[in-house]
Scaffold this motif. Structure first.
Motif, PDB file in Angstrom:
ATOM      1  N   UNK A  72       0.829  -1.203   0.000  1.00 57.76           N
ATOM      2  CA  UNK A  72       0.000   0.000   0.000  1.00 57.76           C
ATOM      3  C   UNK A  72       0.867   1.258   0.000  1.00 57.76           C
ATOM      4  N   UNK A  73       0.329   2.335  -0.548  1.00 59.99           N
ATOM      5  CA  UNK A  73       0.989   3.636  -0.438  1.00 59.99           C
ATOM      6  C   UNK A  73       0.764   4.168   0.968  1.00 59.99           C
ATOM      7  N   UNK A  74       1.836   4.485   1.660  1.00 58.74           N
ATOM      8  CA  UNK A  74       1.752   4.959   3.043  1.00 58.74           C
ATOM      9  C   UNK A  74       2.021   6.460   3.069  1.00 58.74           C
ATOM     10  N   UNK A  75       1.063   7.212   3.567  1.00 55.21           N
ATOM     11  CA  UNK A  75       1.191   8.668   3.654  1.00 55.21           C
ATOM     12  C   UNK A  75       1.702   9.008   5.049  1.00 55.21           C
ATOM     13  N   UNK A  76       2.944   9.478   5.140  1.00 58.93           N
ATOM     14  CA  UNK A  76       3.580   9.737   6.432  1.00 58.93           C
ATOM     15  C   UNK A  76       3.332  11.175   6.877  1.00 58.93           C
ATOM     16  N   UNK A  77       3.041  11.331   8.176  1.00 57.20           N
ATOM     17  CA  UNK A  77       2.735  12.658   8.694  1.00 57.20           C
ATOM     18  C   UNK A  77       3.273  12.790  10.118  1.00 57.20           C
ATOM     19  N   UNK A  78       4.111  13.776  10.353  1.00 55.72           N
ATOM     20  CA  UNK A  78       4.738  13.949  11.670  1.00 55.72           C
ATOM     21  C   UNK A  78       3.740  14.351  12.737  1.00 55.72           C
ATOM     22  N   UNK A  79       2.563  14.843  12.341  1.00 56.99           N
ATOM     23  CA  UNK A  79       1.564  15.244  13.332  1.00 56.99           C
ATOM     24  C   UNK A  79       0.966  14.054  14.063  1.00 56.99           C
ATOM     25  N   UNK A  80       1.217  12.841  13.575  1.00 55.72           N
ATOM     26  CA  UNK A  80       0.730  11.632  14.226  1.00 55.72           C
ATOM     27  C   UNK A  80       1.742  11.056  15.211  1.00 55.72           C
ATOM     28  N   UNK A  81       2.807  11.789  15.494  1.00 55.42           N
ATOM     29  CA  UNK A  81       3.819  11.309  16.441  1.00 55.42           C
ATOM     30  C   UNK A  81       3.279  11.256  17.870  1.00 55.42           C
ATOM     31  N   UNK A  82       3.975  10.475  18.677  1.00 54.39           N
ATOM     32  CA  UNK A  82       3.722  10.422  20.118  1.00 54.39           C
ATOM     33  C   UNK A  82       4.122  11.753  20.757  1.00 54.39           C
ATOM     34  N   UNK A  83       3.734  11.960  22.010  1.00 54.21           N
ATOM     35  CA  UNK A  83       4.176  13.136  22.768  1.00 54.21           C
ATOM     36  C   UNK A  83       5.702  13.166  22.831  1.00 54.21           C
ATOM     37  N   UNK A  84       6.272  14.339  22.660  1.00 56.51           N
ATOM     38  CA  UNK A  84       7.727  14.507  22.745  1.00 56.51           C
ATOM     39  C   UNK A  84       8.114  14.700  24.217  1.00 56.51           C
ATOM     40  N   UNK A  85       8.946  13.785  24.739  1.00 57.76           N
ATOM     41  CA  UNK A  85       9.296  13.808  26.158  1.00 57.76           C
ATOM     42  C   UNK A  85      10.565  14.612  26.460  1.00 57.76           C
ATOM     43  N   UNK A  86      11.109  15.292  25.473  1.00 54.85           N
ATOM     44  CA  UNK A  86      12.244  16.183  25.702  1.00 54.85           C
ATOM     45  C   UNK A  86      13.443  15.482  26.305  1.00 54.85           C
ATOM     46  N   UNK A  87      13.949  16.040  27.414  1.00 49.94           N
ATOM     47  CA  UNK A  87      15.154  15.492  28.050  1.00 49.94           C
ATOM     48  C   UNK A  87      14.926  14.110  28.652  1.00 49.94           C
ATOM     49  N   UNK A  88      13.685  13.693  28.738  1.00 50.46           N
ATOM     50  CA  UNK A  88      13.395  12.380  29.316  1.00 50.46           C
ATOM     51  C   UNK A  88      13.283  11.271  28.271  1.00 50.46           C
ATOM     52  N   UNK A  89      13.512  11.611  27.009  1.00 50.63           N
ATOM     53  CA  UNK A  89      13.515  10.576  25.974  1.00 50.63           C
ATOM     54  C   UNK A  89      14.572   9.516  26.299  1.00 50.63           C
ATOM     55  N   UNK A  90      14.174   8.276  26.101  1.00 54.20           N
ATOM     56  CA  UNK A  90      15.007   7.087  26.343  1.00 54.20           C
ATOM     57  C   UNK A  90      15.232   6.789  27.827  1.00 54.20           C
ATOM     58  N   UNK A  91      14.675   7.599  28.713  1.00 44.83           N
ATOM     59  CA  UNK A  91      14.838   7.361  30.147  1.00 44.83           C
ATOM     60  C   UNK A  91      13.712   6.443  30.653  1.00 44.83           C
ATOM     61  N   UNK A  92      13.981   5.778  31.769  1.00 46.02           N
ATOM     62  CA  UNK A  92      12.984   4.920  32.415  1.00 46.02           C
ATOM     63  C   UNK A  92      12.505   5.582  33.707  1.00 46.02           C
ATOM     64  N   UNK A  93      11.488   4.994  34.292  1.00 46.13           N
ATOM     65  CA  UNK A  93      10.995   5.479  35.590  1.00 46.13           C
ATOM     66  C   UNK A  93      12.120   5.461  36.608  1.00 46.13           C
ATOM     67  N   UNK A  94      12.891   4.381  36.641  1.00 43.38           N
ATOM     68  CA  UNK A  94      13.980   4.279  37.620  1.00 43.38           C
ATOM     69  C   UNK A  94      15.041   5.358  37.402  1.00 43.38           C
ATOM     70  N   UNK A  95      15.253   5.736  36.144  1.00 42.27           N
ATOM     71  CA  UNK A  95      16.213   6.804  35.853  1.00 42.27           C
ATOM     72  C   UNK A  95      15.747   8.146  36.417  1.00 42.27           C
ATOM     73  N   UNK A  96      14.432   8.343  36.459  1.00 47.76           N
ATOM     74  CA  UNK A  96      13.875   9.665  36.737  1.00 47.76           C
ATOM     75  C   UNK A  96      13.210   9.803  38.106  1.00 47.76           C
TER      76      UNK A  96
END
Length: 213
Positions: A72-96
């Motif tokens: 299928x033709x896939x129409x990509x759109x950045x507005x469908x992204x998840x919430x941006x977690x900023x400095x907490x990207x890739x971090x876990x609960x234990x990290x934070x």
């Protein structure tokens, strides 16, 4: 246009990633689905045929779309992204967990913003902006079913916003598993007019069955 002209939008969450398994925040982090997890699931053959397929532009969604609707033709759109977690990207609960700012955010995630991240209201705004453009595809009467491959946050928001009164739930009450989807249906005319609630009497989930189950 016939009065009972029913159209559907299916919301589907991407396949699981290694970072999901590790319970990391990966809002805008662009990672692939975990190929080992595919050994534990059957990739579904979706019952509907989709005239349009939209996806978050992040790899885990695009890869899922390629698995679900190959060719299928896939129409990509950045507005469908998840919430941006900023400095907490890739971090876990234990990290934070020892950070006061993080504990405050956990108590009020819809009111507070992560450091250098995105406010929940920003997610709402961009997803609704996408949605207003999306529904115009139903002006073509040959378009009956549309598929959106996205993330848990946008799906919870859309279900909370559009689900019919008899199946209304709060944000956290929705179960949004990986490789799981919900289909919402409208009368075409009402959807094009901007109807805020779908006409489905029940919003039913479907998901990939694990091998042996």
């Amino acid at each position: 246009m016939v009065m009972d002209d029913i159209v559907s939008i299916t919301l589907f969450r991407h396949g699981i990633t290694k970072e999901n398994l590790e319970k990391r925040y990966i809002g805008w982090t662009d990672v692939s689905i975990d190929m080992n997890s595919l050994n534990e699931v059957r990739i579904p053959t979706l019952e509907r045929s989709f005239q349009k397929v939209f996806s978050s532009d992040l790899k885990r969604c695009v890869e899922t779309a390629c698995l679900l609707v190959p060719g299928s033709t896939i129409i990509k759109d950045s507005r469908l992204r998840e919430l941006h977690f900023g400095e907490w990207e890739r971090k876990t609960y234990n990290d934070l967990k020892d950070q006061k700012e993080y504990q405050q955010w956990l108590r009020a995630p819809f009111l507070l913003t992560t450091p250098k991240g995105e406010a929940y209201t920003q997610l709402e705004t961009r997803v609704l902006e996408f949605w207003k453009e999306l529904i115009t595809v139903f002006e073509n009467e040959e378009t009956k079913n549309v598929l959106l491959i996205t993330h848990g946050g946008p799906i919870r928001f859309l279900l909370t916003y559009f689900s019919p009164k008899e199946s209304k739930k709060d944000w956290w009450e929705w179960s949004i598993e990986h490789f799981c989807g919900y289909t919402l249906s409208w009368n075409r005319k009402n959807l094009l007019k901007g109807g805020s609630s779908c006409t489905s009497s029940l919003v039913e989930p479907f998901m990939v069955k694990r091998t042996g189950l």
